[in-house]
Design a protein around this motif. Structure first.
Motif, PDB file in Angstrom:
ATOM      1  N   CYS A 308       0.848  -1.186   0.000  1.00  0.00           N
ATOM      2  CA  CYS A 308       0.000   0.000   0.000  1.00  0.00           C
ATOM      3  C   CYS A 308       0.892   1.247   0.000  1.00  0.00           C
ATOM      4  O   CYS A 308       1.644   1.475   0.938  1.00  0.00           O
ATOM      5  CB  CYS A 308      -0.890  -0.043   1.245  1.00  0.00           C
ATOM      6  SG  CYS A 308      -1.774   1.465   1.595  1.00  0.00           S
ATOM      7  N   CYS A 317      -3.230   4.323   6.698  1.00  0.00           N
ATOM      8  CA  CYS A 317      -4.060   4.053   5.527  1.00  0.00           C
ATOM      9  C   CYS A 317      -5.503   4.082   5.975  1.00  0.00           C
ATOM     10  O   CYS A 317      -5.881   3.440   6.936  1.00  0.00           O
ATOM     11  CB  CYS A 317      -3.695   2.690   4.927  1.00  0.00           C
ATOM     12  SG  CYS A 317      -4.918   2.053   3.782  1.00  0.00           S
ATOM     13  N   CYS A 323      -7.797  -2.761   3.737  1.00  0.00           N
ATOM     14  CA  CYS A 323      -6.944  -2.501   2.573  1.00  0.00           C
ATOM     15  C   CYS A 323      -6.401  -3.830   2.057  1.00  0.00           C
ATOM     16  O   CYS A 323      -5.868  -4.624   2.802  1.00  0.00           O
ATOM     17  CB  CYS A 323      -5.789  -1.582   2.984  1.00  0.00           C
ATOM     18  SG  CYS A 323      -4.645  -1.252   1.643  1.00  0.00           S
ATOM     19  N   HIS A 327       0.618  -3.780   4.402  1.00  0.00           N
ATOM     20  CA  HIS A 327       1.106  -2.721   5.296  1.00  0.00           C
ATOM     21  C   HIS A 327       2.327  -3.219   6.059  1.00  0.00           C
ATOM     22  O   HIS A 327       2.717  -2.634   7.063  1.00  0.00           O
ATOM     23  CB  HIS A 327       0.014  -2.318   6.303  1.00  0.00           C
ATOM     24  CG  HIS A 327      -1.151  -1.600   5.693  1.00  0.00           C
ATOM     25  ND1 HIS A 327      -2.245  -1.213   6.413  1.00  0.00           N
ATOM     26  CD2 HIS A 327      -1.373  -1.175   4.420  1.00  0.00           C
ATOM     27  CE1 HIS A 327      -3.115  -0.591   5.619  1.00  0.00           C
ATOM     28  NE2 HIS A 327      -2.601  -0.566   4.400  1.00  0.00           N
TER      29      HIS A 327
END
Ligand SMILES: [Zn+2]
Length: 451
Positions: A308, A317, A323, A327
């Motif tokens: 990301c 985020c 997401c 990460h």
């Protein structure tokens, strides 16, 4: 070696009290991080262009919210002569519980929950406190502890290290010491008087001195930790030539185990909790492995990043756990290093899959790294003690880079501003009444103990 720390709660504060004081008083410097229930939402205007307005708005947030935890990390340089330098490290996590009504922002609540903050534990075992100048009833209360700590820091001129910590300092000041001063100049004057050893903001140094393109705390920590490991590996390799200058830049940290405390009764909850943390770390490591395996076979075009980019730049985020992209900072740094190497050597993407990772400034034969330590799950990245540890680690790295680091003291990072906030007392500013009174009290306390 996971990051061991002293978990300070109502169950053990009385036992740990003298050890905390002694360890901090002996420190070369102390890194601090706090967790609180509100950072300010849009309407609070805590990023107002006018810095005085900003302070007033931040003060409103601090006064209506609460401190949840304080991370303190003592870094003690073992000897000035030793090269590479060695730092003995003690981590403390103090869980707090404000004894009054307070506001919790939904955003902070979610952030804390996602970071694995244990609200049940806070309610059961958090150290009770009331804000402002009110005193503890308990001799071994958390406010008494912090007054003693401040006295030592002040007397011994121990430097304080923070990362983007203006809000942390305001929370600490208001929660544990006295009412916030009426304006920012007086607050800055008070801070310079309280902390004569200097306050260092690693966010300021990384943005304005090192000019790091990405400077959120866990990213800097991971990046520098990789660099140190490689340097130490080179240093420990007898076949590799390294000069005195190289040796001087290296350092090593030795994280101390928590102080033993007489086991009261081990609660079922704690055991359960450990199980949960272990399994989350294991899961994190499993999913990393899976991803790597998957990546090897993938023929996705190189431009499409599997991590990301929003998170890789800011450590944040919007989509959080929803997401779909990674990460994971280890994965992100692997990818960043690979792409730097590609740029440098011109290797094509296809050849690069198995290429060894070498930092851009060190094109030498790097011996295999020592076995990777147990990597904490993502939840650890935002516990107060781990953030204070990372802050101190980043500071040591910066210390090695700059010759006269004291020129970077007392400059606090201000979000969205080109210049830092100077922590100083001008000839025209007096100290706040609250701090003057507390200072007089501390001096009396000090005389009481030494005479
Ligand atoms: Zn994301």
């Amino acid at each position: 070696m996971s990051q061991s720390f002293n978990d300070v709660t109502t169950e053990n504060l009385a036992q740990l009290y003298p050890k905390i004081l002694h360890t901090l008083a002996d420190a070369t410097f102390i890194a601090i991080d706090t967790e609180f229930t509100g950072l300010g939402v849009k309407g609070d205007n805590v990023r107002a262009a006018n810095i005085e307005d900003r302070y007033q708005n931040m003060a409103k947030v601090v006064k209506s919210h609460a401190l949840n935890a304080i991370g303190l990390t003592a870094f003690k340089r073992t000897s000035e002569a030793e090269k590479p330098s060695v730092y003995r490290v003690d981590n403390f996590n103090l869980l707090l519980s404000l004894q009054a009504s307070y506001t919790v922002s939904a955003q902070s609540l979610r952030f804390l929950a996602d970071s694995g903050f244990d609200f049940n534990k806070q309610i059961r075992l958090g150290l009770p406190y009331t804000t402002g100048s009110a005193e503890d009833k308990d001799a071994f209360g958390v406010k008494n502890l912090f007054r003693n700590i401040l006295m030592d820091i002040n007397r011994l001129q121990i430097p304080i290290i923070i990362h983007n910590g203006l809000m942390d300092l305001m929370y600490l000041y208001y929660s544990l010491y006295t009412d916030l001063p009426s304006n920012l100049q007086v607050f800055a004057a008070d801070l310079s008087d309280m902390f004569p050893g200097g306050i260092y903001d690693t966010k300021y140094v990384s943005d304005y001195v090192s000019k790091e393109p990405v400077s959120f705390l866990s990213y800097l920590f991971k990046k520098y930790e990789r660099e140190e490991k490689r340097r130490l590996a080179i240093l420990n390799n007898p076949d590799q030539d390294h000069g005195e200058k190289f040796t001087k830049r290296c350092f090593r940290v030795e994280i101390q185990p928590p102080f033993p405390i007489e086991q009261v009764m081990r609660k079922a909850v704690d055991v359960e909790e450990e199980g949960r943390l272990d399994s989350s770390a294991a899961q994190a490591s499993n999913s990393r492995k899976k991803r790597r395996r998957k990546n090897k076979g993938s023929s996705a075009p190189k431009e499409e990043k599997l991590y990301c980019e929003q998170y890789a730049l800011h450590g944040y985020c919007r989509q959080n756990k929803q997401c779909g992209k990674s990460h994971d900072l280890d994965y992100i740094l692997d990818e960043v290093e690979k792409s730097q190497k590609r740029k440098k050597t011109g290797i094509t993407a296809a050849d690069d899959e198995e290429a060894a990772v070498t930092p851009p400034d060190m094109n030498v034969d790097v011996p295999p790294l020592p076995a990777a330590p147990l990597i904490p799950g993502p939840s650890f990245y935002h516990s107060a003690h781990f953030d204070s540890y990372m802050t101190g680690y980043v500071f040591v790295h910066q210390l090695q880079e700059f010759r006269d680091y004291t020129t970077h003291a007392n400059k606090l990072y201000l979000i969205g501003k080109d210049i830092p906030l100077p922590i100083q007392k001008s000839a025209f500013t007096s100290l706040s009444k609250g701090w003057q009174e507390l200072k007089a009290e501390l001096q009396k306390m000090n005389h009481g103990t030494t005479s």
